[in-house]
Design a protein around this motif. Structure first.
Motif, short mmCIF file in Angstrom:
data_model
loop_
_atom_site.label_atom_id
_atom_site.label_comp_id
_atom_site.label_asym_id
_atom_site.label_seq_id
_atom_site.Cartn_x
_atom_site.Cartn_y
_atom_site.Cartn_z
N GLN A 34 1.05 -1.35 0.17
CA GLN A 34 0.44 -0.05 0.02
C GLN A 34 1.06 1.19 -0.09
OE1 GLN A 34 -2.08 -0.97 3.59
NE2 GLN A 34 -4.13 -1.48 2.41
N MET A 35 1.55 1.23 1.17
CA MET A 35 3.11 2.76 0.69
C MET A 35 3.78 2.62 -0.45
SD MET A 35 2.65 4.35 3.35
CE MET A 35 3.83 4.58 3.79
N ALA A 36 4.01 1.26 -1.29
CA ALA A 36 4.63 1.71 -2.41
C ALA A 36 3.42 1.98 -3.47
CB ALA A 36 5.23 0.25 -2.84
N ILE A 37 2.43 1.47 -3.44
CA ILE A 37 1.37 2.37 -4.60
C ILE A 37 1.26 3.50 -4.41
CG2 ILE A 37 -1.25 2.42 -4.78
CD1 ILE A 37 -1.34 -0.47 -4.94
N PHE A 38 0.73 4.31 -3.17
CA PHE A 38 1.08 5.78 -2.54
C PHE A 38 2.11 6.23 -3.15
CE2 PHE A 38 1.14 8.65 0.43
CZ PHE A 38 -0.08 9.59 0.41
N GLY A 39 3.06 6.34 -2.58
CA GLY A 39 4.04 6.70 -3.33
C GLY A 39 4.47 6.79 -4.68
N TRP A 40 4.16 5.51 -5.16
CA TRP A 40 3.77 5.63 -6.79
C TRP A 40 3.08 7.10 -7.21
CZ3 TRP A 40 6.41 5.47 -11.40
CH2 TRP A 40 5.86 5.02 -12.29
N LYS A 41 2.27 6.58 -7.02
CA LYS A 41 0.54 7.55 -7.24
C LYS A 41 1.16 9.28 -6.96
CE LYS A 41 -3.44 6.84 -7.32
NZ LYS A 41 -4.82 6.46 -6.19
N VAL A 42 1.78 9.48 -5.67
CA VAL A 42 1.73 11.46 -5.67
C VAL A 42 3.67 11.19 -6.33
CG1 VAL A 42 3.96 12.06 -3.83
CG2 VAL A 42 1.71 10.52 -3.03
N TYR A 43 4.46 9.92 -6.05
CA TYR A 43 5.36 10.87 -7.69
C TYR A 43 5.19 11.26 -9.11
CZ TYR A 43 9.17 9.63 -10.75
OH TYR A 43 9.93 9.46 -11.95
N VAL A 44 3.71 10.36 -10.07
CA VAL A 44 3.19 10.44 -11.02
C VAL A 44 2.19 12.30 -10.94
CG1 VAL A 44 1.23 9.53 -12.67
CG2 VAL A 44 3.04 8.42 -11.61
N THR A 45 1.91 11.87 -9.51
CA THR A 45 1.13 13.51 -9.52
C THR A 45 1.55 14.19 -9.32
OG1 THR A 45 -0.71 11.82 -8.60
CG2 THR A 45 -0.85 14.53 -8.62
N LYS A 46 2.51 14.72 -8.91
CA LYS A 46 3.39 15.63 -8.56
C LYS A 46 4.65 16.02 -9.95
CE LYS A 46 8.10 17.13 -6.63
NZ LYS A 46 8.93 17.37 -7.66
N ASN A 47 4.89 14.39 -10.77
CA ASN A 47 5.29 15.38 -12.43
C ASN A 47 4.99 15.50 -13.21
OD1 ASN A 47 8.16 14.29 -11.90
ND2 ASN A 47 7.41 12.65 -10.91
N ALA A 48 3.16 15.02 -13.25
CA ALA A 48 2.02 15.13 -13.68
C ALA A 48 1.96 16.82 -13.46
CB ALA A 48 1.03 14.64 -14.18
N LEU A 49 1.47 17.54 -12.69
CA LEU A 49 1.73 19.01 -12.30
C LEU A 49 2.93 19.63 -12.53
CD1 LEU A 49 -0.36 18.18 -8.68
CD2 LEU A 49 -1.25 18.78 -11.08
N ASP A 50 4.22 19.21 -12.63
CA ASP A 50 5.29 20.12 -12.75
C ASP A 50 5.16 20.74 -13.84
OD1 ASP A 50 7.75 18.94 -11.05
OD2 ASP A 50 6.61 20.23 -10.15
#
Length: 50
Positions: A34-50
């Motif tokens: 669950q933490m790995a999925i959460f981290g992946w989603k945060v990473y992708v969202t951060k890079n999509a917003l930059d």
């Protein structure tokens, strides 16, 4: 180009991966997966917003 890839990944994440906020998951009690999925989603969202 990079930003477009992350935007597509963000849409796929939303469709395919579970939403832990809707499940009201306590992150202190989350499993490693669950933490790995959460981290992946945060990473992708951060890079999509930059």
């Amino acid at each position: 180009m990079k930003k477009q890839v992350f935007k597509v990944l963000a849409k796929l994440n939303k469709l395919l991966l579970p939403s832990f906020t809707k499940q009201k998951l306590d992150l202190s009690k989350a499993t490693k997966l669950q933490m790995a999925i959460f981290g992946w989603k945060v990473y992708v969202t951060k890079n999509a917003l930059d």
